[in-house]
Motif scaffolding. Sequence first.
Motif, PDB file in Angstrom:
ATOM      1  N   VAL A  91       0.853  -1.188   0.000  1.00 13.70           N
ATOM      2  CA  VAL A  91       0.000   0.000   0.000  1.00 13.70           C
ATOM      3  C   VAL A  91       0.890   1.239   0.000  1.00 13.70           C
ATOM      4  CG1 VAL A  91      -1.647   1.347   1.393  1.00 13.70           C
ATOM      5  CG2 VAL A  91      -1.997  -1.113   1.072  1.00 13.70           C
ATOM      6  N   VAL A  92       0.607   2.150  -0.911  1.00 15.42           N
ATOM      7  CA  VAL A  92       1.353   3.417  -0.968  1.00 15.42           C
ATOM      8  C   VAL A  92       0.358   4.536  -0.678  1.00 15.42           C
ATOM      9  CG1 VAL A  92       2.895   4.872  -2.338  1.00 15.42           C
ATOM     10  CG2 VAL A  92       2.826   2.404  -2.758  1.00 15.42           C
ATOM     11  N   ARG A  93       0.772   5.458   0.189  1.00 14.91           N
ATOM     12  CA  ARG A  93      -0.151   6.526   0.628  1.00 14.91           C
ATOM     13  C   ARG A  93       0.486   7.892   0.435  1.00 14.91           C
ATOM     14  NH1 ARG A  93      -3.951   4.301   4.143  1.00 14.91           N
ATOM     15  NH2 ARG A  93      -3.475   2.206   4.904  1.00 14.91           N
ATOM     16  N   ASN A  94      -0.332   8.830  -0.035  1.00 13.18           N
ATOM     17  CA  ASN A  94       0.092  10.232  -0.158  1.00 13.18           C
ATOM     18  C   ASN A  94      -0.666  11.141   0.795  1.00 13.18           C
ATOM     19  OD1 ASN A  94       1.878   9.850  -2.508  1.00 13.18           O
ATOM     20  ND2 ASN A  94      -0.033   9.257  -3.535  1.00 13.18           N
ATOM     21  N   ILE A  95      -1.880  10.744   1.108  1.00 14.15           N
ATOM     22  CA  ILE A  95      -2.779  11.550   1.949  1.00 14.15           C
ATOM     23  C   ILE A  95      -3.389  10.596   2.973  1.00 14.15           C
ATOM     24  CG2 ILE A  95      -4.936  12.891   1.926  1.00 14.15           C
ATOM     25  CD1 ILE A  95      -4.272  13.742  -0.949  1.00 14.15           C
ATOM     26  N   ALA A  96      -3.505  11.024   4.227  1.00  2.00           N
ATOM     27  CA  ALA A  96      -4.059  10.133   5.262  1.00  2.00           C
ATOM     28  C   ALA A  96      -5.528   9.822   4.976  1.00  2.00           C
ATOM     29  CB  ALA A  96      -3.919  10.778   6.634  1.00  2.00           C
ATOM     30  N   LEU A 150      10.172  -4.201  -4.066  1.00  2.00           N
ATOM     31  CA  LEU A 150       8.733  -3.902  -4.013  1.00  2.00           C
ATOM     32  C   LEU A 150       8.502  -2.469  -3.541  1.00  2.00           C
ATOM     33  CD1 LEU A 150       7.143  -7.151  -2.498  1.00  2.00           C
ATOM     34  CD2 LEU A 150       7.601  -6.576  -4.885  1.00  2.00           C
ATOM     35  N   GLU A 151       9.293  -2.056  -2.552  1.00  2.00           N
ATOM     36  CA  GLU A 151       9.133  -0.699  -2.025  1.00  2.00           C
ATOM     37  C   GLU A 151       9.501   0.340  -3.092  1.00  2.00           C
ATOM     38  OE1 GLU A 151      10.820  -0.147   1.807  1.00  2.00           O
ATOM     39  OE2 GLU A 151      10.367   1.999   1.824  1.00  2.00           O
ATOM     40  N   LEU A 155       7.013   3.106  -4.953  1.00  2.00           N
ATOM     41  CA  LEU A 155       7.237   4.561  -4.996  1.00  2.00           C
ATOM     42  C   LEU A 155       7.318   5.067  -6.437  1.00  2.00           C
ATOM     43  CD1 LEU A 155       9.759   4.885  -2.035  1.00  2.00           C
ATOM     44  CD2 LEU A 155       7.382   5.696  -2.098  1.00  2.00           C
ATOM     45  N   LYS A 156       7.939   4.257  -7.311  1.00  2.00           N
ATOM     46  CA  LYS A 156       8.033   4.658  -8.722  1.00  2.00           C
ATOM     47  C   LYS A 156       6.625   4.713  -9.347  1.00  2.00           C
ATOM     48  CE  LYS A 156       9.947   3.128 -13.128  1.00  2.00           C
ATOM     49  NZ  LYS A 156      10.744   2.123 -13.838  1.00  2.00           N
ATOM     50  N   ILE A 157       5.836   3.678  -9.089  1.00  2.00           N
ATOM     51  CA  ILE A 157       4.467   3.625  -9.625  1.00  2.00           C
ATOM     52  C   ILE A 157       3.662   4.804  -9.075  1.00  2.00           C
ATOM     53  CG2 ILE A 157       2.322   2.250  -9.536  1.00  2.00           C
ATOM     54  CD1 ILE A 157       4.252  -0.261  -9.629  1.00  2.00           C
ATOM     55  N   ASP A 174      -4.345   7.067  -1.933  1.00  2.00           N
ATOM     56  CA  ASP A 174      -3.573   5.856  -1.616  1.00  2.00           C
ATOM     57  C   ASP A 174      -3.991   4.743  -2.572  1.00  2.00           C
ATOM     58  OD1 ASP A 174      -6.005   4.820  -0.612  1.00  2.00           O
ATOM     59  OD2 ASP A 174      -5.542   5.487   1.415  1.00  2.00           O
ATOM     60  N   PHE A 175      -3.230   3.678  -2.591  1.00  2.00           N
ATOM     61  CA  PHE A 175      -3.576   2.546  -3.460  1.00  2.00           C
ATOM     62  C   PHE A 175      -2.839   1.301  -3.003  1.00  2.00           C
ATOM     63  CE2 PHE A 175       0.384   2.487  -5.984  1.00  2.00           C
ATOM     64  CZ  PHE A 175       0.875   3.769  -5.736  1.00  2.00           C
ATOM     65  N   LYS A 176      -3.346   0.163  -3.476  1.00  2.00           N
ATOM     66  CA  LYS A 176      -2.790  -1.135  -3.098  1.00  2.00           C
ATOM     67  C   LYS A 176      -2.274  -1.857  -4.343  1.00  2.00           C
ATOM     68  CE  LYS A 176      -5.196  -4.641  -3.219  1.00  2.00           C
ATOM     69  NZ  LYS A 176      -5.371  -5.790  -4.134  1.00  2.00           N
ATOM     70  N   LEU A 177      -1.086  -2.402  -4.237  1.00  2.00           N
ATOM     71  CA  LEU A 177      -0.499  -3.161  -5.352  1.00  2.00           C
ATOM     72  C   LEU A 177      -0.248  -4.594  -4.917  1.00  2.00           C
ATOM     73  CD1 LEU A 177       2.270  -0.607  -6.404  1.00  2.00           C
ATOM     74  CD2 LEU A 177       0.043  -0.909  -7.502  1.00  2.00           C
ATOM     75  N   GLU A 178      -0.255  -5.500  -5.902  1.00  2.00           N
ATOM     76  CA  GLU A 178       0.209  -6.865  -5.644  1.00  2.00           C
ATOM     77  C   GLU A 178       1.215  -7.231  -6.727  1.00  2.00           C
ATOM     78  OE1 GLU A 178      -2.884  -9.730  -4.838  1.00  2.00           O
ATOM     79  OE2 GLU A 178      -4.070  -8.212  -3.782  1.00  2.00           O
ATOM     80  N   PHE A 179       2.186  -8.008  -6.341  1.00  2.00           N
ATOM     81  CA  PHE A 179       3.241  -8.418  -7.270  1.00  2.00           C
ATOM     82  C   PHE A 179       3.272  -9.939  -7.347  1.00  2.00           C
ATOM     83  CE2 PHE A 179       4.366  -4.211  -5.850  1.00  2.00           C
ATOM     84  CZ  PHE A 179       4.927  -3.604  -6.966  1.00  2.00           C
ATOM     85  N   GLY A 180       3.819 -10.453  -8.468  1.00  2.00           N
ATOM     86  CA  GLY A 180       3.919 -11.903  -8.619  1.00  2.00           C
ATOM     87  C   GLY A 180       5.264 -12.281  -9.194  1.00  2.00           C
ATOM     88  N   ARG A 181       5.639 -13.524  -8.950  1.00  2.00           N
ATOM     89  CA  ARG A 181       6.907 -14.031  -9.505  1.00  2.00           C
ATOM     90  C   ARG A 181       6.624 -14.741 -10.822  1.00  2.00           C
ATOM     91  NH1 ARG A 181       7.517 -15.273  -4.040  1.00  2.00           N
ATOM     92  NH2 ARG A 181       9.148 -14.019  -3.061  1.00  2.00           N
ATOM     93  N   THR A 182       7.514 -14.493 -11.806  1.00  2.00           N
ATOM     94  CA  THR A 182       7.475 -15.230 -13.072  1.00  2.00           C
ATOM     95  C   THR A 182       8.893 -15.759 -13.289  1.00  2.00           C
ATOM     96  OG1 THR A 182       8.253 -13.430 -14.459  1.00  2.00           O
ATOM     97  CG2 THR A 182       5.893 -13.492 -14.037  1.00  2.00           C
ATOM     98  N   GLY A 183       9.073 -16.570 -14.334  1.00  2.00           N
ATOM     99  CA  GLY A 183      10.415 -17.052 -14.672  1.00  2.00           C
ATOM    100  C   GLY A 183      11.342 -15.880 -14.954  1.00  2.00           C
ATOM    101  N   ASP A 184      10.742 -14.741 -15.240  1.00  2.00           N
ATOM    102  CA  ASP A 184      11.453 -13.558 -15.696  1.00  2.00           C
ATOM    103  C   ASP A 184      11.579 -12.501 -14.592  1.00  2.00           C
ATOM    104  OD1 ASP A 184      12.680 -12.295 -17.735  1.00  2.00           O
ATOM    105  OD2 ASP A 184      10.848 -11.358 -18.532  1.00  2.00           O
ATOM    106  N   GLY A 185      11.389 -12.900 -13.346  1.00  2.00           N
ATOM    107  CA  GLY A 185      11.497 -11.940 -12.235  1.00  2.00           C
ATOM    108  C   GLY A 185      10.131 -11.522 -11.703  1.00  2.00           C
TER     109      GLY A 185
END
Length: 319
Positions: A91-96, A150-151, A155-157, A174-185
């Motif tokens: 989760v990345v936040r800019n405003i409470a 991930l952090e 921040l880049k996103i 604010d927003f929520k991201l999820e990441f996944g693993r692939t053979g390519d990272g």
Amino acid sequence: MTGEPLYEGKAKKIFPADRADEYLVYFKDDATAFNGAKKGTIESKGQLNNAISAAFFELLAQAGVKTHFIRQVDANTSLVKKVAIIPLEVVVRNIAAGSLSQRLGWPEGQTLATPIVEFYYKDDALGDPLINNAHIAALGVATPSELAHLEAEGLKINRILTAYLLARGLKLVDFKLEFGRTGDGIVLADEISPDTCRLWDAQTNEKLDKDRFRRDLGGVEAAYQEIYRRLVLAKPIYKAKVAVRLKESVLDPQGEAILRALQSQGESGYKAIRVGKLIELVLEGDDLTDVQKKVAKLADDLLANPIMETYAVTVESFS
Ligand code: UDP
């Protein structure tokens, strides 16, 4: 989509694709909040979120972010790369707002001094608890270097999305991201939509996201439609610069004053100085040529004095 999904979540169903290393993601109209305790449907949400998420993923891919997204295949469905989801919500936040306001007593709407990245452990039975780096290491769900990645990606996103949304009259709270693993990272996965972001109108602070559903504010469909209208239907946005200069034949007292001041300080290397102005504009348009024409007309009519000044217009795509 027909047939049995491989997996059905709260807002999406996952189906097999032609290729074994890809999935079809079907966006449902179902909405849930508070870890599934509140349930409902939002008319056309599946189609709207599929299109909105596709627009975000395409934008991020253009900016060099690796994502699972391949392409939209129909109104509710997108084709994505198969990934093994890392069980963390970033989760990345800019405003409470939301749980941050509750946890720290910061009033909703308070701008944070710097963006904050948080990690939550994706576990419905535990209610997705907030966890820190030590918990993540102990759980073994990501290595310290993966976590740092991930952090940094979060921040880049955030930087990319904040600028893109602001140009469309929206504050990214604010927003929520999820990441996944692939053979390519590691790649960005899941979705980015009004279900997973807090988006406020930049002028009025009106909430245009799932908080309308969570808090029974009404106008839920209209809010999702508005985001769709601003992100998917609207024309592309450009940044134009108009550099206005005095004509060579016109005297420039300001430039001369700077030159004299330099010379009086013993700086003899400066031979001529002329002062102009730079005007930057962010505007929508059909394409580069359309914007070039519009801005040139504005420069002719308003920004430059044709008797004394000349101007040059440059236009580039804006996020
Ligand atoms: N969020 C999400 N899924 C979750 C929890 C949060 O997409 O399971 C998003 C939410 O929409 C908001 C941000 O993450 O944009 C931060 O949510 P918060 O921690 O404030 O929790 P909430 O108040 O939504 O329960």
